[in-house]
Design an enzyme around this catalytic site. Structure first.
Site, PDB file in Angstrom:
ATOM      1  N   HIS A 158       9.241 -15.392  15.796  1.00 28.58           N
ATOM      2  CA  HIS A 158      10.234 -14.328  16.238  1.00 28.58           C
ATOM      3  C   HIS A 158      10.191 -13.951  17.952  1.00 28.58           C
ATOM      4  CE1 HIS A 158       7.574 -12.509  12.373  1.00 28.58           C
ATOM      5  NE2 HIS A 158       6.734 -13.381  13.127  1.00 28.58           N
TER       6      HIS A 158
ATOM      7  N   GLU B 290       2.003 -10.816  18.337  1.00 33.17           N
ATOM      8  CA  GLU B 290       2.463 -12.328  18.161  1.00 33.17           C
ATOM      9  C   GLU B 290       3.408 -13.055  18.275  1.00 33.17           C
ATOM     10  OE1 GLU B 290       4.285 -11.961  13.616  1.00 33.17           O
ATOM     11  OE2 GLU B 290       4.177 -14.240  13.640  1.00 33.17           O
TER      12      GLU B 290
ATOM     13  N   HIS C 187       2.899 -18.947  13.348  1.00 33.84           N
ATOM     14  CA  HIS C 187       2.483 -17.079  13.167  1.00 33.84           C
ATOM     15  C   HIS C 187       1.337 -17.125  13.344  1.00 33.84           C
ATOM     16  CE1 HIS C 187       6.907 -16.421  11.902  1.00 33.84           C
ATOM     17  NE2 HIS C 187       7.132 -17.779  12.034  1.00 33.84           N
TER      18      HIS C 187
ATOM     19  N   GLU D 170      -0.282 -20.410   9.943  1.00 31.13           N
ATOM     20  CA  GLU D 170      -0.201 -18.728  10.001  1.00 31.13           C
ATOM     21  C   GLU D 170      -2.427 -19.152  10.700  1.00 31.13           C
ATOM     22  OE1 GLU D 170       1.742 -15.874   9.866  1.00 31.13           O
ATOM     23  OE2 GLU D 170       2.533 -15.598   8.518  1.00 31.13           O
TER      24      GLU D 170
HETATM   25 ZN   LIG Z   1       5.403 -14.146  11.701  1.00 29.01          ZN
END
Ligand SMILES: [Zn+2]
Length: 273
Positions: free
Chosen positions: A106, A120, A173, A236
């Protein structure tokens, strides 16, 4: 009374101690579980090199819980360059040809998940910068798909990775779901063999170094992974939709541990291939 206990010896020892500290004031830090030299240095405004020099530490990756560290005063750390202490290289030598593409997920108008005031995209970038620092120190060549809060398309991220021949792609992430009780870390890959080995290596250290619930290393055909030619994974690190995990994910020490976990996973991969 032996010579070692004489007042004169104690005075000399004390003076040597002051000299070692650059005559600056100092404090102490008892090493706790989860501490790293990096996090302690950051919290006290001193450099890792200075912390290592003052405490006679040769290998920064072997920090024992319960060890009492001398923290030099922040101002005296300015003399680090004069002392000329070199940062110890990681014990396992990095493969010179391997380039690590670090992809902070992102950024810019794409904030990723946003929960409890935490974005995030910001967390991804923080872990990415720390990982970049650790990888460089371990001797790896690194490329970051973004180094600031800006938007980069998924196709551009894959295109950046595809400029390099002997490379690994690691996308960073944090997760979120409306089911706010869900927590844990997971690592995705889109190709079997090297990709899945890299994912399971990173996942193993994510669980051991960050104490997150193990959601496993799993196959998922994310486009950013599918369009990347080199072994590619998406990590993640934790769920920011879970209040207690969000509080941990925000902390410098967790982000530091996550970066170290990814480094350790890459090194494990590097030893095998
Ligand atoms: Zn993400």
């Amino acid at each position: 009374m032996t010579a070692l206990q004489s007042p004169l010896f104690r005075l000399v020892r004390f003076l040597l101690f002051l000299l070692l500290l650059g005559a600056g004031s100092s404090s102490a830090h008892l090493v706790k579980k989860g501490d790293t030299l990096y996090s302690i240095a950051r919290a006290n405004g001193v450099s890792v090199q200075r912390l290592m020099a003052v405490n006679g530490i040769k290998d920064p990756s072997r920090l024992q819980v319960g060890k009492r560290l001398t923290i030099p005063s922040a101002s005296s750390s300015a003399s680090t360059k004069k002392v000329g202490v070199k940062v110890a290289q990681s014990p396992s030598r990095a493969s010179k040809a391997l380039t690590i593409i670090i992809d902070p997920g992102h950024g810019g108008r794409d904030r990723g998940a946003v929960w409890g005031g935490v974005r995030e995209s910001d967390l991804n970038l923080k872990v990415a910068h720390k990982l970049n620092w650790y990888l460089k120190r371990a001797g790896y060549r690194t490329v970051m798909t973004r180094t600031s809060d800006r938007y980069v398309s998924l196709s551009t991220r894959a295109a950046i990775a595809n400029r390099y021949r002997n490379a690994l792609f690691v996308s960073i992430h944090f997760n979120a779901t409306r089911e706010t009780w869900v927590r844990g870390g997971e690592t995705f890959y889109a190709s079997s063999g090297r990709g899945s080995y890299l994912a399971s290596s990173i996942q193993r250290y994510l669980v051991s170094k960050c104490s997150v619930r193990n959601r496993g290393a799993r196959f998922r055909g994310f486009s950013v992974l599918r369009n990347t030619h080199c072994p590619a994974v998406l990590v993640e690190c934790g769920f920011i939709s879970n209040a207690s995990e969000r509080a941990r994910c925000k902390s410098n020490s967790f982000q530091d541990a996550a970066a170290q976990a990814i480094l350790a996973g890459i090194q494990r991969y590097d030893r095998r291939y």
